[in-house]
Design a protein around this motif. Structure first.
Motif, mmCIF file in Angstrom:
data_model
loop_
_atom_site.group_PDB
_atom_site.id
_atom_site.type_symbol
_atom_site.label_atom_id
_atom_site.label_comp_id
_atom_site.label_asym_id
_atom_site.label_seq_id
_atom_site.Cartn_x
_atom_site.Cartn_y
_atom_site.Cartn_z
ATOM 1 N N SER A 1 0.846 -0.999 0.175
ATOM 2 C CA SER A 1 -0.040 0.159 0.045
ATOM 3 C C SER A 1 0.833 1.133 -0.010
ATOM 4 O O SER A 1 0.503 2.386 -0.734
ATOM 5 C CB SER A 1 -1.017 -0.024 1.327
ATOM 6 O OG SER A 1 -1.704 1.110 1.232
ATOM 7 N N ALA A 2 1.889 1.162 0.838
ATOM 8 C CA ALA A 2 2.798 2.503 0.894
ATOM 9 C C ALA A 2 3.615 2.630 -0.431
ATOM 10 O O ALA A 2 3.577 3.624 -0.965
ATOM 11 C CB ALA A 2 3.810 2.196 1.743
ATOM 12 N N SER A 3 3.725 1.498 -1.394
ATOM 13 C CA SER A 3 4.453 1.767 -2.795
ATOM 14 C C SER A 3 3.238 2.395 -3.573
ATOM 15 O O SER A 3 3.652 3.216 -4.440
ATOM 16 C CB SER A 3 4.719 0.389 -3.395
ATOM 17 O OG SER A 3 5.829 -0.261 -2.293
ATOM 18 N N LYS A 4 2.185 2.017 -3.406
ATOM 19 C CA LYS A 4 1.087 2.632 -4.142
ATOM 20 C C LYS A 4 0.882 3.713 -3.893
ATOM 21 O O LYS A 4 0.512 4.794 -4.788
ATOM 22 C CB LYS A 4 -0.338 1.537 -3.993
ATOM 23 C CG LYS A 4 -0.464 0.255 -4.592
ATOM 24 C CD LYS A 4 -1.512 -0.322 -4.212
ATOM 25 C CE LYS A 4 -1.769 -1.828 -4.894
ATOM 26 N NZ LYS A 4 -3.117 -2.565 -4.480
ATOM 27 N N LEU A 5 0.955 4.166 -2.719
ATOM 28 C CA LEU A 5 0.902 5.613 -2.185
ATOM 29 C C LEU A 5 1.999 6.551 -2.954
ATOM 30 O O LEU A 5 1.459 7.829 -3.377
ATOM 31 C CB LEU A 5 1.006 5.825 -0.727
ATOM 32 C CG LEU A 5 0.683 7.228 -0.169
ATOM 33 C CD1 LEU A 5 -0.891 7.465 -0.547
ATOM 34 C CD2 LEU A 5 0.928 7.069 1.261
ATOM 35 N N VAL A 6 3.048 5.952 -2.967
ATOM 36 C CA VAL A 6 4.358 6.717 -3.836
ATOM 37 C C VAL A 6 3.824 7.051 -5.268
ATOM 38 O O VAL A 6 4.234 8.049 -5.757
ATOM 39 C CB VAL A 6 5.615 5.953 -3.642
ATOM 40 C CG1 VAL A 6 6.661 6.365 -4.194
ATOM 41 C CG2 VAL A 6 6.147 5.876 -2.177
ATOM 42 N N ARG A 7 3.238 5.936 -5.742
ATOM 43 C CA ARG A 7 3.050 5.951 -7.242
ATOM 44 C C ARG A 7 1.524 6.721 -7.479
ATOM 45 O O ARG A 7 1.303 6.837 -8.396
ATOM 46 C CB ARG A 7 2.975 4.768 -7.730
ATOM 47 C CG ARG A 7 4.363 3.833 -7.816
ATOM 48 C CD ARG A 7 4.199 2.658 -8.810
ATOM 49 N NE ARG A 7 3.091 1.694 -8.234
ATOM 50 C CZ ARG A 7 3.316 0.747 -7.366
ATOM 51 N NH1 ARG A 7 4.442 0.534 -6.824
ATOM 52 N NH2 ARG A 7 2.240 -0.072 -7.140
ATOM 53 N N GLY A 8 1.081 7.214 -6.474
ATOM 54 C CA GLY A 8 -0.194 8.077 -6.472
ATOM 55 C C GLY A 8 -1.414 6.953 -6.984
ATOM 56 O O GLY A 8 -2.427 7.690 -7.316
ATOM 57 N N GLU A 9 -1.205 5.764 -6.710
ATOM 58 C CA GLU A 9 -2.444 4.803 -6.879
ATOM 59 C C GLU A 9 -3.378 4.492 -5.814
ATOM 60 O O GLU A 9 -4.293 3.733 -5.815
ATOM 61 C CB GLU A 9 -1.686 3.332 -7.347
ATOM 62 C CG GLU A 9 -0.833 3.428 -8.693
ATOM 63 C CD GLU A 9 -0.211 2.215 -8.641
ATOM 64 O OE1 GLU A 9 -0.411 1.318 -8.214
ATOM 65 O OE2 GLU A 9 0.602 2.024 -9.883
ATOM 66 N N THR A 10 -3.076 5.144 -4.828
ATOM 67 C CA THR A 10 -4.111 5.067 -3.539
ATOM 68 C C THR A 10 -4.203 6.373 -2.915
ATOM 69 O O THR A 10 -3.194 7.106 -2.961
ATOM 70 C CB THR A 10 -3.919 3.817 -2.676
ATOM 71 O OG1 THR A 10 -4.947 3.425 -1.838
ATOM 72 C CG2 THR A 10 -2.661 4.084 -2.004
ATOM 73 N N SER A 11 -5.153 6.546 -2.037
ATOM 74 C CA SER A 11 -5.235 7.761 -1.080
ATOM 75 C C SER A 11 -4.532 7.535 0.220
ATOM 76 O O SER A 11 -4.406 6.463 0.629
ATOM 77 C CB SER A 11 -6.568 8.121 -0.962
ATOM 78 O OG SER A 11 -7.110 7.143 -0.143
ATOM 79 N N ALA A 12 -4.024 8.599 0.694
ATOM 80 C CA ALA A 12 -3.208 8.561 2.052
ATOM 81 C C ALA A 12 -4.383 7.927 2.987
ATOM 82 O O ALA A 12 -3.806 7.373 4.110
ATOM 83 C CB ALA A 12 -2.916 10.135 2.556
ATOM 84 N N GLU A 13 -5.649 8.367 3.070
ATOM 85 C CA GLU A 13 -6.653 7.894 3.949
ATOM 86 C C GLU A 13 -6.769 6.505 3.779
ATOM 87 O O GLU A 13 -6.814 5.770 4.888
ATOM 88 C CB GLU A 13 -8.072 8.618 3.573
ATOM 89 C CG GLU A 13 -8.046 9.933 4.298
ATOM 90 C CD GLU A 13 -7.127 10.788 3.440
ATOM 91 O OE1 GLU A 13 -7.128 10.723 2.232
ATOM 92 O OE2 GLU A 13 -6.480 11.835 3.832
#
Length: 563
Positions: A238-250
């Motif tokens: 999930s953290a990797s997706k957050l880096v790539r902008g594929e998921t939200s911080a929430e």
């Protein structure tokens, strides 16, 4: 999720489905996926896979979430991947708790101490209450036990202010855990040499040192669960997706928080099941040595039990000592050392609290409720030991009932939380209602002898109800810290909250010790104070608001990003 799964695998964690976190002000509402919609609208973050750009506000939140092993600054992904939590490491973490559950130094040691104090106490006195000369006064047995608890918690508060910083800086936390565990186990075996009433002062010393070692071990073990949760494969993905902008911080926060809840609750559940096996063996030991034959045999049997439970602790601790990954902490700032960093750390956390009002509310609540609950447990244990005449076999059977109820309580609360997606604060409010009722139960004993921990049957009822309805406090209250701590500063706030809990825990025993030592006071008298304290503390829990806490944290992180 409809069942509690106490196992982990890469497939399990990869498929976890977590509902977004509740950030509404109502304690009874479910987790709301649009809890921060208004705030996020003001600072939108692109979620396309080809961009990792963010607005300043979202960037600060995202960077706080992208942390390495134990909540630290994000490192190179490949280098950081070696800290990924594995299933053997996680299960060794669970196994350690079976030993550090408190059977030896928290459950049986107080009974052994109280037994020796009662046998050594002289009577008659003006109020016909057996007393011993301790700390410059003639004190009742209850007063001495409460005073020793206060001393032990005062020592713990001092240690957390000094060596407690090792949980944040460098790699020293695992080594402190090894040392504190070794000392605790050694104290457990030392009880084998304390079997005569004339040795009550030695027993008092072992009790204080053992309680300090047990609590230090418990705290430094607990502090590892944030790093374990954050480094689960699912959370790292999930953290990797957050880096790539594929998921939200929430969405990432929700996954992180729910995995922390999962680890905390599963650890408690596994501990409960493991304790039941240990207690079954202990019951066989007690029957084998004929613990109920006479007072002398019962006294020796209590020391056997303490030593055996300490041996189990040593055995189940070894896998964790070898399998735990010594994840790096923060670098020690210039001009600080391991002894001064703790004080400075606590002071910085206190300064932050003035801008984090929800965190401050929780700090005050946790301070007061920890005091009320810990002292209530001690007072009930004293009364219970008296009612069962310090019988080792009866004490063990009571523990079996209590631990079985504890497993049911933890499992049930966790299943309900997963089924209805309740917020951590909602569970905390429910548990606190039962804590207040527990103190009220004791207070009733001032008005009647039919109820209020005045009868032996109540000890059995207490163990069952306490395990099911109150024990979840120890899991939920710790997890709630992550709800009020800015991301990346969890360890700092864990230190502050645990310090406040320890500080509170030596104030309550001193007050109740003074109450118990007054002429005319009964074992039920301290419950007036404890009921009022528990009820008063709930006043600080009611206004806690998840949405406000998250907005305050974003504002705080934005301010830090601009500094």
């Amino acid at each position: 999720m409809s069942e509690l799964r106490p196992t982990y695998s890469r497939q399990d964690t990869a498929d976890v489905k977590v509902a977004p976190e509740d950030t509404t002000s109502s304690a009874d509402q479910k987790l709301d996926p649009s809890s921060l919609a208004d705030e996020e609208a003001a600072h939108p973050a692109p979620l396309d896979s080809g961009s990792s750009s963010c607005s300043p506000s979202s960037a600060s939140l995202r960077n706080a979430l992208l942390v390495s092993p134990g909540g630290r600054d994000h490192d190179d992904a490949e280098e950081d991947s070696k800290w990924t939590t594995t299933r053997p490491e996680l299960w060794s973490f669970y196994a350690y708790y079976v030993g550090n559950s408190g059977l030896s130094l928290y459950n049986f040691a107080p009974i052994a101490l109280q037994n020796l104090l009662t046998l050594a106490a002289t009577s008659p006195t003006p109020d016909d209450t057996p007393r011993l000369r301790f700390a410059g006064s003639d004190r009742t047995v209850n007063s001495i036990v409460l005073l020793l608890n206060g001393i032990s918690f005062a020592v713990q508060a001092f240690l957390f202010l000094t060596v407690g910083s090792a949980a944040d800086f460098g790699r020293g936390r695992p080594y402190i855990l090894i040392v504190s565990t070794t000392i605790s186990v050694a104290v457990g075996f030392a009880w084998l040499g304390v079997t005569h009433p004339s040795q009550w002062m030695t027993a008092a010393g072992l009790y204080v040192v053992g309680l300090v070692g047990y609590q230090i071990s418990l705290t430094f073990w607990t502090s590892a669960f944030v790093g374990l949760a954050r480094n689960l494969p699912s959370v790292r993905a999930s953290a990797s997706k957050l880096v790539r902008g594929e998921t939200s911080a929430e969405a990432h926060v929700s996954l992180d928080v729910m995995e922390r809840n999962r680890i905390s609750n599963v650890a408690f559940f596994v501990c409960s099941v493991g304790e039941l096996f240990v207690l079954a063996v202990i019951q066989g030991m007690l029957v084998g040595v004929g613990a109920n034959r006479d007072t002398e045999t019962n006294t020796r049997a209590l020391t056997y039990v303490i030593a055996f439970a300490s041996g189990v602790w040593a055995l189940v601790a070894l896998p964790w000592f070898f399998l735990e990954k010594h994840r790096p902490g923060l670098k020690m700032p210039e001009g600080m050392n391991i002894l001064t960093a703790g004080v400075i750390n606590a002071w910085q956390a206190l300064r932050n609290l003035w801008t984090l009002k929800q965190s401050l509310l929780y700090l005050v609540f946790f301070f007061l409720m920890s005091d009320a609950l810990n002292t209530t447990i001690t007072q009930i244990s004293i009364v219970q030991a008296t009612l069962i005449s310090y019988s080792s076999t009866t004490s063990n059977l009571l523990l079996i009932v209590g631990i079985a109820a504890q497993a049911v309580g933890i499992g049930s609360f966790w299943l309900v939380q997963r089924r209805f997606q309740w917020h951590t604060f909602t569970l905390l409010r429910i548990v606190c209602v039962f804590i207040v009722l527990l103190t009220a139960w004791g207070m009733v004993g001032n008005w009647t002898s039919r109820f209020g921990f005045r009868n032996k049957y109540e000890t059995w009822l207490y163990q069952a109800l306490y395990g099911i309805l109150v024990c979840p406090w120890f899991s939920v209250s710790q997890t709630a810290i992550s709800e009020v701590a800015p991301k990346g500063l969890e360890f700092q706030f864990f230190c502050l909250l645990n310090l406040s809990g320890k500080s509170a825990s030596f104030i309550g025993p001193f007050v109740t010790s003074a109450i118990s030592n007054r002429q005319g006071a009964t074992e039920s008298t301290p419950f007036y104070f404890l009921f009022a304290l528990a009820l008063f503390s709930c006043g600080f829990l009611v206004p806690l608001d998840g949405r406000k806490a998250r907005l305050e944290q974003k504002t705080f992180l934005d301010r830090r990003a601009r500094m």
